[in-house]
Design a protein around this motif. Structure first.
Motif, mmCIF file in Angstrom:
data_model
loop_
_atom_site.group_PDB
_atom_site.id
_atom_site.type_symbol
_atom_site.label_atom_id
_atom_site.label_comp_id
_atom_site.label_asym_id
_atom_site.label_seq_id
_atom_site.Cartn_x
_atom_site.Cartn_y
_atom_site.Cartn_z
ATOM 1 N N PRO A 182 -8.537 -13.099 17.840
ATOM 2 C CA PRO A 182 -9.330 -11.927 17.455
ATOM 3 C C PRO A 182 -8.636 -10.606 17.739
ATOM 4 C CG PRO A 182 -10.684 -13.546 18.610
ATOM 5 C CD PRO A 182 -9.273 -14.016 18.735
ATOM 6 N N ALA A 183 -7.790 -10.559 18.758
ATOM 7 C CA ALA A 183 -7.114 -9.310 19.100
ATOM 8 C C ALA A 183 -6.231 -8.806 17.963
ATOM 9 C CB ALA A 183 -6.272 -9.499 20.360
ATOM 10 N N ALA A 184 -5.783 -9.701 17.096
ATOM 11 C CA ALA A 184 -4.925 -9.292 15.984
ATOM 12 C C ALA A 184 -5.696 -8.553 14.901
ATOM 13 C CB ALA A 184 -4.230 -10.515 15.390
ATOM 14 N N ALA A 185 -7.019 -8.633 14.947
ATOM 15 C CA ALA A 185 -7.834 -8.006 13.907
ATOM 16 C C ALA A 185 -7.810 -6.486 14.007
ATOM 17 C CB ALA A 185 -9.272 -8.506 13.996
ATOM 18 N N PHE A 186 -7.523 -5.975 15.193
ATOM 19 C CA PHE A 186 -7.576 -4.523 15.366
ATOM 20 C C PHE A 186 -6.197 -3.929 15.162
ATOM 21 C CE2 PHE A 186 -7.821 -0.411 17.250
ATOM 22 C CZ PHE A 186 -9.135 -0.002 17.025
ATOM 23 N N ASP A 187 -6.049 -3.168 14.102
ATOM 24 C CA ASP A 187 -4.821 -2.416 13.905
ATOM 25 C C ASP A 187 -5.191 -0.950 13.705
ATOM 26 O OD1 ASP A 187 -5.942 -2.668 11.422
ATOM 27 O OD2 ASP A 187 -4.108 -3.246 10.404
ATOM 28 N N ILE A 188 -4.296 -0.095 14.092
ATOM 29 C CA ILE A 188 -4.569 1.338 14.032
ATOM 30 C C ILE A 188 -3.984 1.893 12.747
ATOM 31 C CG2 ILE A 188 -4.101 3.567 15.114
ATOM 32 C CD1 ILE A 188 -4.332 2.235 17.805
ATOM 33 N N ASP A 189 -4.857 2.136 11.780
ATOM 34 C CA ASP A 189 -4.446 2.671 10.480
ATOM 35 C C ASP A 189 -4.853 4.124 10.287
ATOM 36 O OD1 ASP A 189 -3.141 0.423 9.480
ATOM 37 O OD2 ASP A 189 -4.988 -0.439 8.696
#
Length: 204
Positions: A182-189
């Motif tokens: 789940p941690a991979a779901a958060f990206d800073i765009d």
């Protein structure tokens, strides 16, 4: 070489122009450390070597963020052609070294939730299934961080255009081992994403 006796490289992609962010998001402070530096440190702490960081847009701002780290920085002058070209360059750089890696992990600079423990889990899984691709699964999606064994290096090295590691994950789906991450779901765009990260101090 890591604890499993494998030589596993990392290709960290940090070449994009962050059009949705409007500035060099690679240099954003995450827990007091520039985001790209933090991602490189995560790869190093996981035992990955060499760690190749591909820069492009904002190269003059991003390069100093990596100063003093035992990483190889390579600039992609054609970063505007897309992630595939940057990944291809990173892979070619990693495998051109005297001691070629047995596998490599593809990482993105803008996934601040990724920890060394997550990468070590993939490395351990690779030791038991060395011929498989290992990919993170999040929100019904498969993508980076992902690990590719040596058999895929030539195809990775030839990538061009917008599509990167996802192209191989789709093509060889029957050979992909999925890691719920789940941690991979958060990206800073966007700046809003950064504000959310700061407000919640990350995700596990």
């Amino acid at each position: 070489m890591n604890s499993q006796g494998q030589r596993i490289a990392a290709v960290l992609l940090a070449a994009g122009n962050a059009s949705r962010f409007g500035a060099a998001k690679q240099t954003l402070a995450i827990e007091g450390i520039p985001m790209v530096r933090r991602a490189a440190m995560t790869a190093l702490h996981a035992g990955l070597s060499p760690v190749v960081v591909v820069i492009g847009a904002y190269a003059d701002a991003v390069r100093p963020c990596l100063a003093g780290l035992p990483v190889q920085v390579v600039e992609n002058p054609d970063w505007t052609t897309g992630m595939g070209g940057s990944l291809g360059l990173g892979v070619r750089t990693a495998v051109a070294r005297e001691a070629a890696p047995d596998a490599l992990v593809v990482l993105l600079a803008d996934q601040p939730g990724i920890r060394a423990a997550h990468l070590k889990g993939m490395i351990e899984a690779h030791a038991t299934a060395p011929g498989h691709i290992h990919a993170a699964q999040f929100n019904g999606h498969l993508g980076p961080p992902c690990l590719f064994p040596r058999d895929y290096f030539e195809e990775l090295a030839s990538l061009q255009g917008q599509k990167g590691a996802q192209r191989l994950i789709e093509r060889y789906f029957d050979c992909v081992d999925v890691h719920d991450l789940p941690a991979a779901a958060f990206d800073i765009d966007t700046p809003g994403d950064h504000a959310v990260w700061l407000a919640h101090q990350g995700i596990d």
